[in-house]
Motif scaffolding. Structure first.
Motif, PDB file in Angstrom:
ATOM      1  N   ARG A   1      24.015 -12.587  31.812  1.00 57.91           N
ATOM      2  CA  ARG A   1      23.322 -13.771  32.332  1.00 57.91           C
ATOM      3  C   ARG A   1      23.682 -14.054  33.795  1.00 57.91           C
ATOM      4  O   ARG A   1      22.815 -14.378  34.598  1.00 57.91           O
ATOM      5  N   HIS A   2      24.978 -13.937  34.159  1.00 58.36           N
ATOM      6  CA  HIS A   2      25.419 -14.283  35.514  1.00 58.36           C
ATOM      7  C   HIS A   2      24.929 -13.286  36.564  1.00 58.36           C
ATOM      8  O   HIS A   2      25.042 -13.544  37.760  1.00 58.36           O
ATOM      9  N   PHE A   3      24.383 -12.141  36.148  1.00 59.93           N
ATOM     10  CA  PHE A   3      23.736 -11.209  37.068  1.00 59.93           C
ATOM     11  C   PHE A   3      22.210 -11.346  36.974  1.00 59.93           C
ATOM     12  O   PHE A   3      21.511 -11.326  37.973  1.00 59.93           O
ATOM     13  N   ARG A   4      21.726 -11.442  35.745  1.00 57.03           N
ATOM     14  CA  ARG A   4      20.278 -11.456  35.502  1.00 57.03           C
ATOM     15  C   ARG A   4      19.589 -12.672  36.114  1.00 57.03           C
ATOM     16  O   ARG A   4      18.595 -12.535  36.827  1.00 57.03           O
ATOM     17  N   LEU A   5      20.115 -13.870  35.849  1.00 59.17           N
ATOM     18  CA  LEU A   5      19.441 -15.080  36.325  1.00 59.17           C
ATOM     19  C   LEU A   5      19.371 -15.184  37.852  1.00 59.17           C
ATOM     20  O   LEU A   5      18.310 -15.513  38.386  1.00 59.17           O
ATOM     21  N   PRO A   6      20.452 -14.903  38.582  1.00 55.66           N
ATOM     22  CA  PRO A   6      20.317 -14.941  40.044  1.00 55.66           C
ATOM     23  C   PRO A   6      19.258 -13.966  40.573  1.00 55.66           C
ATOM     24  O   PRO A   6      18.495 -14.302  41.478  1.00 55.66           O
ATOM     25  N   ILE A   7      19.185 -12.776  39.998  1.00 49.72           N
ATOM     26  CA  ILE A   7      18.178 -11.801  40.431  1.00 49.72           C
ATOM     27  C   ILE A   7      16.781 -12.318  40.105  1.00 49.72           C
ATOM     28  O   ILE A   7      15.876 -12.269  40.939  1.00 49.72           O
ATOM     29  N   GLU A   8      16.594 -12.807  38.888  1.00 55.45           N
ATOM     30  CA  GLU A   8      15.272 -13.308  38.491  1.00 55.45           C
ATOM     31  C   GLU A   8      14.833 -14.467  39.380  1.00 55.45           C
ATOM     32  O   GLU A   8      13.698 -14.499  39.853  1.00 55.45           O
ATOM     33  N   TYR A   9      15.727 -15.417  39.603  1.00 54.70           N
ATOM     34  CA  TYR A   9      15.346 -16.613  40.352  1.00 54.70           C
ATOM     35  C   TYR A   9      15.148 -16.344  41.842  1.00 54.70           C
ATOM     36  O   TYR A   9      14.193 -16.825  42.435  1.00 54.70           O
ATOM     37  N   VAL A  10      16.058 -15.579  42.445  1.00 57.95           N
ATOM     38  CA  VAL A  10      15.989 -15.373  43.898  1.00 57.95           C
ATOM     39  C   VAL A  10      15.069 -14.205  44.262  1.00 57.95           C
ATOM     40  O   VAL A  10      14.185 -14.353  45.107  1.00 57.95           O
ATOM     41  N   LYS A  11      15.258 -13.065  43.633  1.00 62.31           N
ATOM     42  CA  LYS A  11      14.523 -11.863  44.023  1.00 62.31           C
ATOM     43  C   LYS A  11      13.112 -11.808  43.433  1.00 62.31           C
ATOM     44  O   LYS A  11      12.212 -11.256  44.050  1.00 62.31           O
ATOM     45  N   ILE A  12      12.921 -12.350  42.244  1.00 61.83           N
ATOM     46  CA  ILE A  12      11.604 -12.253  41.612  1.00 61.83           C
ATOM     47  C   ILE A  12      10.792 -13.535  41.811  1.00 61.83           C
ATOM     48  O   ILE A  12       9.644 -13.486  42.228  1.00 61.83           O
ATOM     49  N   GLU A  13      11.403 -14.685  41.531  1.00 58.87           N
ATOM     50  CA  GLU A  13      10.671 -15.945  41.657  1.00 58.87           C
ATOM     51  C   GLU A  13      10.649 -16.473  43.095  1.00 58.87           C
ATOM     52  O   GLU A  13       9.835 -17.326  43.420  1.00 58.87           O
ATOM     53  N   GLY A  14      11.574 -16.018  43.937  1.00 53.02           N
ATOM     54  CA  GLY A  14      11.577 -16.420  45.337  1.00 53.02           C
ATOM     55  C   GLY A  14      12.283 -17.737  45.619  1.00 53.02           C
ATOM     56  O   GLY A  14      12.075 -18.335  46.666  1.00 53.02           O
ATOM     57  N   LEU A  15      13.131 -18.201  44.693  1.00 53.60           N
ATOM     58  CA  LEU A  15      13.894 -19.419  44.959  1.00 53.60           C
ATOM     59  C   LEU A  15      14.952 -19.139  46.020  1.00 53.60           C
ATOM     60  O   LEU A  15      15.385 -18.009  46.202  1.00 53.60           O
ATOM     61  N   SER A  16      15.391 -20.183  46.678  1.00 51.70           N
ATOM     62  CA  SER A  16      16.502 -20.027  47.620  1.00 51.70           C
ATOM     63  C   SER A  16      17.796 -19.887  46.827  1.00 51.70           C
ATOM     64  O   SER A  16      17.841 -20.184  45.625  1.00 51.70           O
ATOM     65  N   ILE A  17      18.844 -19.466  47.502  1.00 48.87           N
ATOM     66  CA  ILE A  17      20.153 -19.341  46.855  1.00 48.87           C
ATOM     67  C   ILE A  17      20.572 -20.698  46.286  1.00 48.87           C
ATOM     68  O   ILE A  17      21.025 -20.792  45.141  1.00 48.87           O
ATOM     69  N   ALA A  18      20.399 -21.758  47.074  1.00 50.99           N
ATOM     70  CA  ALA A  18      20.804 -23.099  46.635  1.00 50.99           C
ATOM     71  C   ALA A  18      20.002 -23.556  45.418  1.00 50.99           C
ATOM     72  O   ALA A  18      20.560 -24.147  44.487  1.00 50.99           O
ATOM     73  N   GLU A  19      18.695 -23.297  45.422  1.00 52.37           N
ATOM     74  CA  GLU A  19      17.859 -23.695  44.285  1.00 52.37           C
ATOM     75  C   GLU A  19      18.260 -22.945  43.025  1.00 52.37           C
ATOM     76  O   GLU A  19      18.365 -23.531  41.947  1.00 52.37           O
ATOM     77  N   ALA A  20      18.516 -21.651  43.167  1.00 51.65           N
ATOM     78  CA  ALA A  20      18.935 -20.846  42.019  1.00 51.65           C
ATOM     79  C   ALA A  20      20.291 -21.326  41.500  1.00 51.65           C
ATOM     80  O   ALA A  20      20.490 -21.449  40.293  1.00 51.65           O
TER      81      ALA A  20
END
Length: 184
Positions: free
Chosen positions: A134-153
């Motif tokens: 989870r701690h690898f998957r969610l940051p990748i999904e949110y930032v790299k795929i969904e385009g959220l900022s680091i802070a939003e993720a």
């Protein structure tokens, strides 16, 4: 930056805040630089210059549609040239004839990209992502795929900004390794 050049970072911030005129000025200024960039890259690869405008427009489209993801951690031009670089590499892949004539200075860029070559199918990528913790998957999904900022993720996941960055970095390495194992 000379006095005649606009502050591109300020134009980007204004455009993100809804100033259409600032956004137009940013795209107009950046397009001039992109034309020069792509002319040089295409000339060095041995390809014709007839693709310059298509590459410029593709890059500007990404800039326009993904401007909300720009977080100001790098200068706008660095972010723009990063996008342009990927567009150029995609262009070379689609036009394999150009790869025979790639200038020696561009070989390293292409070799780097080959390590992280595009996944054949979305299903293969999602299967590999699902296997990550989870701690690898969610940051990748949110930032790299969904385009959220680091802070939003970070806020969405409940992690610190630094933990999200580390999760993306380490997760991308694990993802690349997992994908390379599944490829012939």
């Amino acid at each position: 930056m000379t006095s005649s050049e606009p502050d591109l970072d300020a134009l980007m911030r204004a455009g993100q805040a809804g100033d259409a005129e600032a956004h137009r000025a940013l795209l107009q200024h950046v397009s001039t630089r992109l034309r020069s960039y792509f002319r040089n890259k295409l000339r060095r690869s041995g390809a014709g210059l007839d693709e310059v405008e298509d590459l410029v427009q593709d890059t500007l489209l990404v800039l326009h549609t993904k401007r909300h993801t720009y977080d100001g951690s790098a200068p706008v031009l660095a972010w723009t040239y990063g996008i342009a670089r990927y567009k150029f590499i995609d262009h070379l892949r689609l036009n394999a004839r150009s790869l025979r004539n790639v200038h020696i200075d561009d070989v390293d860029d292409l070799a780097d990209e080959d390590r992280y070559a595009a996944v054949d199918t979305s299903r293969e990528l999602h299967r590999a992502l699902a296997k990550l913790p989870r701690h690898f998957r969610l940051p990748i999904e949110y930032v790299k795929i969904e385009g959220l900022s680091i802070a939003e993720a970070a806020a969405r996941i409940g992690m610190t900004d630094a933990a999200v960055k580390i999760g993306i970095h380490r997760g991308m390495k694990k993802l690349a390794a997992a994908l390379s194992e599944t490829r012939p």
